[in-house]
Design a protein around this motif. Structure first.
Motif, PDB file in Angstrom:
ATOM      1  N   GLN A  28       0.841  -1.186   0.000  1.00 54.15           N
ATOM      2  CA  GLN A  28       0.000   0.000   0.000  1.00 54.15           C
ATOM      3  C   GLN A  28       0.883   1.245   0.000  1.00 54.15           C
ATOM      4  O   GLN A  28       1.812   1.358   0.794  1.00 54.15           O
ATOM      5  CB  GLN A  28      -0.894   0.026   1.254  1.00 54.15           C
ATOM      6  N   LEU A  57       0.277  -7.146  -4.307  1.00 52.88           N
ATOM      7  CA  LEU A  57      -1.114  -7.170  -3.880  1.00 52.88           C
ATOM      8  C   LEU A  57      -1.679  -8.580  -3.832  1.00 52.88           C
ATOM      9  O   LEU A  57      -2.382  -8.953  -2.892  1.00 52.88           O
ATOM     10  CB  LEU A  57      -1.966  -6.271  -4.782  1.00 52.88           C
ATOM     11  N   TYR A 104       1.690  -2.322  -5.321  1.00 50.90           N
ATOM     12  CA  TYR A 104       0.999  -1.715  -4.192  1.00 50.90           C
ATOM     13  C   TYR A 104      -0.259  -1.012  -4.683  1.00 50.90           C
ATOM     14  O   TYR A 104      -0.432  -0.804  -5.891  1.00 50.90           O
ATOM     15  CB  TYR A 104       1.898  -0.740  -3.423  1.00 50.90           C
ATOM     16  N   THR A 105      -1.127  -0.675  -3.736  1.00 56.91           N
ATOM     17  CA  THR A 105      -2.376   0.016  -4.044  1.00 56.91           C
ATOM     18  C   THR A 105      -2.260   1.490  -3.663  1.00 56.91           C
ATOM     19  O   THR A 105      -1.261   1.924  -3.096  1.00 56.91           O
ATOM     20  CB  THR A 105      -3.549  -0.566  -3.225  1.00 56.91           C
ATOM     21  N   LEU A 139      -3.930  -5.188   4.237  1.00 55.18           N
ATOM     22  CA  LEU A 139      -3.323  -4.037   3.581  1.00 55.18           C
ATOM     23  C   LEU A 139      -2.702  -3.081   4.601  1.00 55.18           C
ATOM     24  O   LEU A 139      -1.774  -2.348   4.287  1.00 55.18           O
ATOM     25  CB  LEU A 139      -4.380  -3.309   2.740  1.00 55.18           C
TER      26      LEU A 139
END
Length: 194
Positions: A28, A57, A104-105, A139
């Motif tokens: 994240q 992820l 990653y987000t 996350l």
């Protein structure tokens, strides 16, 4: 600057740094400023360095996900329409779509429960889906044995407002290290003054 000066004016030694959760083993992009302050003087403190463990992820996503997390045709159409409107205005607002290979987000926020637009997961031959509450917990670096005892909406709010657990753990270890060194130096100093 105001927080730092205020703490210093009342006797604290203040250390601060921006750290990113993606540098501490969670997929994240979550930059936050961390402030550590000690009331006892002359403590040497340094923030942790990024760790080398990197997850993508897909490492935190569940294999089987209830269809209730797949967004509706209406919501998906709205996300696409709003993104196009923002694009025409020259800004980058709109949904963000990720897949199992994403490094990653985006940052999960407390408003994630509303429409999930900041983190949507690609699904083959289906509309994208939102994260499950367990995935939202992962996350943020919560272990799988962390009990989620509230509704999905409340879970999203809580995880969106949380700090990334691995970042806090590493900072706490550095605080412990600094206090240990300070205690040892204080003892030596006191013995020399005897």
């Amino acid at each position: 600057k105001v927080v730092k000066e205020t703490l210093e004016n009342i006797g604290y030694s203040v250390f601060y740094k921006v750290l990113n959760a993606k540098d501490f083993g969670v997929p994240q992009n979550r930059e936050r400023i961390y402030i550590v302050a000690f009331l006892k003087g002359n403590i040497e403190f340094s923030f942790p360095e990024p760790i080398t463990k990197h997850l993508k992820l897909g490492d935190i996503l569940e294999e089987v996900v209830d269809s209730k997390y797949t967004i509706s045709d209406k919501l998906w159409a709205g996300h696409k329409r709003r993104k196009e409107e923002h694009k025409q205005k020259g800004n980058g607002f709109g949904y963000c779509l990720f897949n199992h290979e994403s490094k990653y987000t985006s940052t999960i926020s407390a408003r994630y429960y509303k429409d999930g637009s900041e983190i949507l997961i690609h699904q083959k031959d289906k509309n994208p889906r939102k994260l499950t509450p367990r995935e939202a917990a992962r996350l943020q670096g919560f272990p799988d044995d962390f009990k989620i005892v509230c509704s999905d909406n409340q879970s999203y709010k809580q995880f969106g407002n949380s700090v990334a657990v691995p970042v806090i753990k590493e900072i706490a270890l550095k605080i412990k290290e600094a206090l240990g060194e300070w205690t040892m130096l204080s003892k030596i100093s006191n013995q020399m003054n005897l």
